[in-house]
Design a protein around this motif. Structure first.
Motif, mmCIF file in Angstrom:
data_model
loop_
_atom_site.group_PDB
_atom_site.id
_atom_site.type_symbol
_atom_site.label_atom_id
_atom_site.label_comp_id
_atom_site.label_asym_id
_atom_site.label_seq_id
_atom_site.Cartn_x
_atom_site.Cartn_y
_atom_site.Cartn_z
ATOM 1 N N ALA A 198 55.478 43.927 -3.252
ATOM 2 C CA ALA A 198 55.633 42.652 -3.944
ATOM 3 C C ALA A 198 56.971 41.984 -3.641
ATOM 4 C CB ALA A 198 55.484 42.853 -5.449
ATOM 5 N N ASP A 208 59.274 39.501 -2.573
ATOM 6 C CA ASP A 208 58.831 38.119 -2.390
ATOM 7 C C ASP A 208 59.829 37.365 -1.534
ATOM 8 O OD1 ASP A 208 57.663 35.678 -2.557
ATOM 9 O OD2 ASP A 208 57.351 35.750 -4.722
ATOM 10 N N ARG A 240 59.228 34.487 -0.120
ATOM 11 C CA ARG A 240 58.946 33.047 -0.233
ATOM 12 C C ARG A 240 58.861 32.372 1.140
ATOM 13 N NH1 ARG A 240 63.510 31.383 -2.534
ATOM 14 N NH2 ARG A 240 64.352 33.471 -2.806
ATOM 15 N N SER A 267 57.081 30.997 -4.770
ATOM 16 C CA SER A 267 56.914 32.402 -5.154
ATOM 17 C C SER A 267 55.436 32.777 -5.168
ATOM 18 C CB SER A 267 57.526 32.636 -6.536
ATOM 19 O OG SER A 267 58.918 32.396 -6.479
ATOM 20 N N THR A 268 55.210 34.090 -5.003
ATOM 21 C CA THR A 268 53.837 34.599 -5.000
ATOM 22 C C THR A 268 53.089 34.080 -6.226
ATOM 23 O OG1 THR A 268 54.662 36.564 -3.921
ATOM 24 C CG2 THR A 268 52.458 36.714 -4.882
ATOM 25 N N GLU A 304 50.312 29.595 -4.020
ATOM 26 C CA GLU A 304 48.874 29.324 -3.873
ATOM 27 C C GLU A 304 48.416 28.227 -4.834
ATOM 28 O OE1 GLU A 304 47.086 30.316 -1.571
ATOM 29 O OE2 GLU A 304 48.309 31.928 -0.740
#
Lengths: 491, 425
Positions: free
Chosen positions: A283, A285, A287, B331-332, B336
Motif C-alpha cells: 500500500a 502510495d 501517487r 492518493s489510492t 480513481e
C-alpha cells in the motif's frame, strides 16, 4: 538450505536497475559521468529549481527499447513518463520521473544458463525507463549510516542518470538451485547490457544493482508466502549468498511458527547475512500520475525494427555457438568465459589464428603477465592482431616459443608490434646455415669426447652439443636445424 | 499627452520618429510605479533604454518598456512567486521569455505582485497596465486567471495556444494549464508582445514546433462564431450587456453567428480544480527547504522536520489547502474516484471543442461570471485552459479558437475592443 527445501518451495523475483551510459542525463543536458567532483554535473533542473523543465534524452529511449528487445519484450506503441512521488533529499524534485503502466517494454523472457548448461527461462514483467537519485553521505553516524549522524551531504551528480529497471515475474521451481539461478540471472543481464553497449555494466560502481525478492511457501501450496526484498545486492556472488541466506532465515522463522514480515532488507558482506530495513507494504502510495511536462513516447514499427536490426547476438546463444565452432572442452570453455577473454579469442580467430592458438595465448602468457601486473588481459595492450602475427613468426621459424613469450612481455611494455620488436631487439632465430655450421664446428672442436660418443651410436648425446650452440647464438638458433647440421657433420 | 497614455505601438512609432527616447519612456513609467510592483528594476531598465537610444537594437519594439509577473524567473531581480518561501530568492538562470525580451531590447521596468504561485486573480501586472504604469505585461494564465483579471481590470489578455510560448523559467503551478500570456490595453499591443515571445524552445518539451504567422489582419468578414444566446444564471446584467454589445459589433463587421452550447463545460471547473490541485501538489514538492528558498531548522531537526517546518512557514493558507487537496486527489482510492474522472472530463471538453470547431471558427461567451472567486473563473476560460486553446478576454467577451488559430483570436478581439474604445484608458 537442504532442510528448508524439503518443506518449502522457493519463489524468487528480481528488480535489476541498469544505469545507461548515455553522454548526458535522461531529463537534462548535464554530463552523465562517474567519479567527478560532487555536484559538478548538475543543471538547475537536476536541483529541482523553480521554473525548470525536463527534456527527454532520445538516446536513453533508444537504449531502453534495445534492452527491451534483447529481453524479448513487447515494445509499447505508446507509453508515458509518470511522477513517482516521495519526499527524500536525494531527489531534487521530490518525485522521480519514472513510468507506470504501460512501461516502454513488457512481457518478455530471458534464458539463463546454469552451471551445468541447463537453461532456465525467466519471464520478464516489464522494463521501464526512469532516473537515478543523488547520493547521500551521512556525517557523524557509525559506519556512514544515517542513524546518529549529525548532518548529511547530497551529491546530485547521479540525480537524473538514466536507468532501466527490469522487473522479473515471480520465479517458481528453482528449488535448491535458487542461489545459482540468482547469480546466473544477474550475470546474464550484465552480459546482455554489456553486449548491447547500453551500460558500462560495472557492478562495483553500481551500474547494475539488484533487489532480490525471496519468499517461501509450503511445497504444493499455490499461494505465495510473504516476501522480503533485499536491496542493492551489487555482485553476482552476493546475490547468490543473499538468496541462500534469506531462504535459510525465512525457513527458520516459519519452522518455529513465526511469520515473515514484509520488509526491505540489506545485504551485509561482513556477516554474509541480511539485516532488517524498513517495513514495506503493497500500500506504499507513490501517487503516480502522468508527467504533464513530458509528452508520450510513441514508437512505430520502423523505429523498433531499426533498433532490432542493430541488436547483437544474445550472449547465451553466442557462447553455445562459439563452443561448438571452436571445439573446446567444457572445462576449457568455462575457463575462457571465467577469464573474460571470450571476445579477445573470437577477434583473434577472426584475425586468422587457430582456436587452439588463440586460447593458448589468451589463457597462457597474456593472462599470466596481466595477472602479474594486476590488469585484465584485454587491457594489457596485446591485440588480437599481435597474437596472429606472433603465431606467424613462430610458424615461419623467425622466432621460437620461448622468444615469442618474451615478445608478449615487450608488447605489454609498449615497445610496439611483434615484428618491430623482433627486429629492434634482434630476436630472430638464427637459421642461416653458415652461422650455425660455424657454431656447430666450434662446439664439436670443444667437445671431442661427445663427438666420439655420438659416433659410437649414443644419439642422445647430440643434446650435449646443441646446448653450447644455443648458448653461442643466445638462444636464437633453431634447435631442429642445429641437430640436423650436427648429424650431417658426424654422419 | 503624457507618454504613459500612449499604447505600446504608439510608443514604438514615436521612438522610430525620434519624437521621444527610450530613456524618457522608461523614466515616465518608473515615476508612476506603485505597489503593483514588488521589485523596481530602475538601473537595468535605464541601461537597456540607453543602449536602445544608442542604436544597439533594431527590433521595432526596442525601447518600449514592459513588466513581468513575479512568477517568471530573472537573474537580475529576485523571484518570489508571491510566496514567503521564495522571498529573496534569485534564480541562477533566466526564463526563455526574459531572454527574448532582452534580445529585442525591451527595458524591463520590474516585477509585479502576484497571488501565491499565481493561483488567484490578484495581479499587479494587470493593475500596472490598467493604471498606465506599463504599456504591457508578461504574466501566466492558469485555468483562466489572467483572462479573468483582465475582465475585472478592463485590459486585454490573450492566452496563446498551449506550447506556443516557452514555459521555461515560469514557476510551475499547474503544468498542463500554465501559459505565458501577454496583457495589454489594446489587442494590437498584446499581439506585438506575443510576437516577441512566441516560438519553439528546446528547453521546454511541451513547446510547439510551428511556423507562426500572426501578421495578417484581414478583419472578420466570413468568420463563423459560436455564441451564447440566453443569459446564463451566473452572468450579471452588466456583464451580459457588455457581451451582447461585443457580439453586435462582430455582426456589424461581417461575422456570422450561431448558438453553440458545450455541455461538457458544465464540469470544467470541477475538473480543473481537481487536476489543478493534483499537479500543483506535485510541482510544489520541490519546495523542501533543502536546495533553495527559505529553510527553517527547528532544534534537533531531522531532514523531515526541516521539510515540514520550511513548508509550514513558507506557504500561505490557500497554497497549503491546495497542496493537501492535490495530494489527496492522487492518493489510492481518490485517484480513481476523482482524478481519473476529471481527466476524462478534460478529454470530453477537448473533443467537444473539436466537434464545435467543425461548424464554427471560434467561440465567444461572456468573459465575467459572478462566480469568479479564487482561480475558478469563467467556465469558458477554464475550458480553454483544459483544452489548451488560444483564448482572449476583451471588453466583456471571452473568445477561444482551435489550437494554432491564435491569429484569429487576435482578429476577433480587435473588433470587439473597438466597441469600447477608450474604456481601458
Amino acid at each position: 538450505m537442504k532442510k528448508a527445501l524439503q518443506t518449502y518451495e522457493v519463489v524468487l523475483g528480481f528488480e535489476v536497475h541498469v544505469e545507461l551510459n548515455t553522454e548526458t542525463k535522461m531529463f537534462s543536458t548535464a554530463t552523465n559521468a562517474f567519479g567527478d567532483q560532487p555536484n559538478s554535473n548538475v543543471t538547475a533542473g537536476d536541483l529541482g529549481l523553480p521554473g525548470t523543465l525536463p527534456t527527454i534524452n532520445a538516446v536513453g529511449i533508444d537504449y531502453g527499447i534495445k534492452l527491451g528487445l534483447a529481453l524479448n519484450c513487447t515494445i509499447a506503441p505508446e507509453s508515458r513518463f509518470a511522477r513517482k512521488q516521495y519526499f527524500y533529499p536525494d531527489l531534487g524534485k521530490n518525485y522521480q520521473t519514472s513510468q507506470e503502466e504501460p512501461a516502454i517494454a513488457y512481457d518478455g523472457w530471458v534464458d539463463v544458463e546454469l552451471d551445468d548448461g541447463e537453461i532456465f527461462r525467466v519471464e520478464i514483467e516489464r522494463a521501464h525507463i526512469e532516473e537515478d537519485a543523488g547520493k547521500l553521505t551521512h556525517i557523524g553516524g557509525a559506519g556512514g549510516r544515517i542513524h546518529d549522524s549529525s548532518s548529511s551531504l547530497v551529491d546530485y551528480n547521479r540525480a537524473g542518470v538514466p536507468l532501466v529497471e527490469i522487473v522479473s515475474k515471480p520465479i517458481v521451481g528453482a528449488g535448491g538451485r535458487a542461489p545459482e539461478l540468482a547469480r546466473a540471472y544477474l550475470s546474464t543481464i550484465r552480459d546482455i547490457v554489456k553486449a548491447l553497449g547500453v551500460s558500462d555494466a560495472r557492478m562495483e560502481r553500481g551500474n547494475i544493482r539488484c533487489d532480490a525478492n525471496v519468499s517461501l511457501m509450503p511445497i504444493g501450496a499455490t499461494e505465495f508466502g510473504t516476501r522480503t526484498e533485499t536491496k542493492n545486492v551489487n555482485s553476482t556472488r552476493a546475490v547468490a549468498a543473499a538468496v541462500e541466506s534469506e531462504i535459510i532465515r525465512q525457513a527458520k522463522v516459519l519452522d518455529s511458527g513465526g511469520t515473515i514480515t514484509q520488509e526491505t532488507r540489506h545485504w551485509e558482506e561482513e556477516s554474509r547475512s541480511t539485516r532488517s530495513g524498513r517495513p514495506k507494504s503493497d500500500a506504499d502510495d507513490y501517487r503516480y500520475f502522468p508527467d504533464p511536462d513530458l509528452g508520450p513516447i510513441v514508437t512505430d514499427a520502423a523505429w523498433i525494427e531499426r533498433l532490432r536490426a542493430d541488436l547483437p547476438e544474445n550472449p547465451v546463444q553466442r557462447r553455445r555457438r562459439l563452443r561448438e565452432e571452436w571445439q573446446f572442452s567444457d572445462t576449457e570453455f568455462r575457463d575462457v568465459v571465467a577469464a573474460g577473454v571470450l571476445d579477445e579469442i573470437e577477434y583473434t580467430i577472426t584475425a586468422g589464428a587457430s582456436p587452439e592458438a588463440a586460447r593458448k595465448w589468451w589463457m597462457g602468457e597474456i593472462a599470466r603477465i596481466a595477472n602479474e601486473r594486476g590488469v585484465s588481459p584485454e587491457a594489457l595492450g596485446v591485440t588480437p592482431a599481435d597474437v596472429v602475427e606472433i603465431e606467424k613468426l613462430i610458424a615461419d621459424k623467425t622466432i621460437n616459443d620461448k622468444i615469442a613469450r618474451q615478445v608478449v612481455g615487450h608488447i605489454a611494455d609498449g615497445e610496439g608490434r611483434p615484428a618491430d620488436i623482433v627486429a629492434a631487439r634482434s630476436l630472430a632465430v638464427v637459421s642461416d646455415d653458415g652461422a650455425l655450421t660455424a657454431a656447430v664446428e666450434e662446439a664439436m672442436a670443444a667437445n671431442p669426447d661427445v663427438v666420439e660418443r655420438i659416433q659410437g651410436g649414443h644419439m642422445q648425446a647430440v643434446g650435449a652439443l646443441i646446448g653450447p650452440v644455443m648458448k653461442a647464438t643466445k638462444g636464437q638458433a633453431d634447435a631442429g636445424r642445429v641437430r640436423e647440421i650436427i648429424l650431417e657433420k658426424i654422419g | 499627452m503624457s507618454l504613459t497614455q500612449l499604447t505600446a505601438t504608439e510608443m514604438a512609432e514615436k521612438l522610430r520618429a525620434g519624437e521621444t527616447t527610450a530613456v524618457e519612456l522608461v523614466t515616465a513609467h518608473l515615476d508612476v510605479a506603485s505597489e503593483a510592483f514588488v521589485h523596481v528594476n530602475r538601473e537595468d531598465a535605464l541601461a537597456v533604454a540607453a543602449d536602445v537610444d544608442a542604436g544597439k537594437y533594431d527590433h521595432p519594439l526596442a525601447g518600449v518598456p514592459v513588466v513581468l509577473s513575479d512568477v517568471i524567473v530573472t537573474t537580475e531581480m529576485p523571484t518570489a512567486a508571491g510566496s514567503a518561501y521564495l522571498d529573496g530568492w534569485v534564480s541562477p538562470y533566466e526564463a526563455t521569455v526574459v531572454t527574448r525580451l532582452r534580445e529585442a531590447g525591451l527595458p524591463i521596468l520590474g516585477k509585479t505582485r502576484v497571488a501565491e504561485f499565481g493561483m488567484g486573480n490578484d495581479s499587479g501586472a494587470h493593475e500596472a497596465v490598467a493604471k498606465h504604469q506599463a504599456p504591457f505585461a508578461v504574466v501566466s494564465d492558469t485555468a483562466g486567471t489572467a483572462r479573468h483579471s483582465a475582465a475585472e481590470t478592463g485590459v486585454v489578455a490573450v492566452k496563446p495556444t498551449y506550447g506556443a510560448i516557452s514555459r521555461y523559467g515560469l514557476v510551475a503551478a499547474v503544468s498542463s494549464m500554465d501559459t505565458i500570456t501577454p496583457v495589454a490595453r489594446t489587442t494590437a499591443d498584446a499581439k506585438a508582445l506575443h510576437e516577441i515571445l512566441v516560438g519553439a524552445d528546446q528547453l521546454d518539451p511541451t513547446s510547439l514546433h510551428h511556423e507562426w504567422d500572426l501578421a495578417t489582419d484581414t478583419g472578420v468578414d466570413g468568420v463563423t462564431l459560436g455564441i451564447t444566446v440566453t443569459q446564463p444564471d451566473n452572468v450579471s446584467d452588466d456583464a451580459w450587456s457588455a457581451y451582447q454589445h461585443g457580439v453586435r459589433a462582430l455582426h456589424d463587421a461581417g461575422i456570422t453567428t450561431m448558438e453553440v452550447t458545450l455541455e461538457s463545460l458544465d464540469q470544467a471547473r470541477q475538473a480543473a480544480h481537481i487536476i489543478g490541485a493534483a499537479e500543483f501538489s506535485a510541482n510544489l514538492a520541490k519546495f523542501d527547504g533543502i536546495r533553495f528558498g527559505n529553510r527553517v531548522t527547528p532544534a534537533n531537526a531531522t531532514v523531515q522536520d526541516v521539510i515540514t517546518a520550511s513548508r509550514g512557514a513558507g506557504f500561505g493558507y490557500a497554497t497549503k489547502r491546495r497542496v493537501m487537496l492535490g495530494t489527496q486527489m492522487l492518493s489510492t482510492g481518490t485517484i480513481e474516484s476523482h482524478f481519473r474522472p476529471a481527466q476524462r472530463v478534460r478529454t470530453a471538453i477537448i473533443n467537444d471543442h473539436h466537434t464545435a470547431f467543425e461548424t464554427v471558427d471560434a467561440l465567444a461567451v461572456p468573459a465575467t461570471t459572478i462566480q469568479g472567486k479564487e482561480y475558478e473563473s469563467a467556465t469558458a476560460g477554464v475550458g480553454a485552459s483544459l483544452a489548451g486553446l488560444p483564448a482572449a478576454s476583451v471588453a466583456g467577451v471571452h473568445i477561444c479558437a482551435p489550437p494554432y488559430a491564435d491569429e484569429l483570436v487576435y482578429r476577433i478581439s480587435a473588433v470587439v475592443e473597438q466597441t469600447t474604445a477608450g474604456a481601458a484608458s
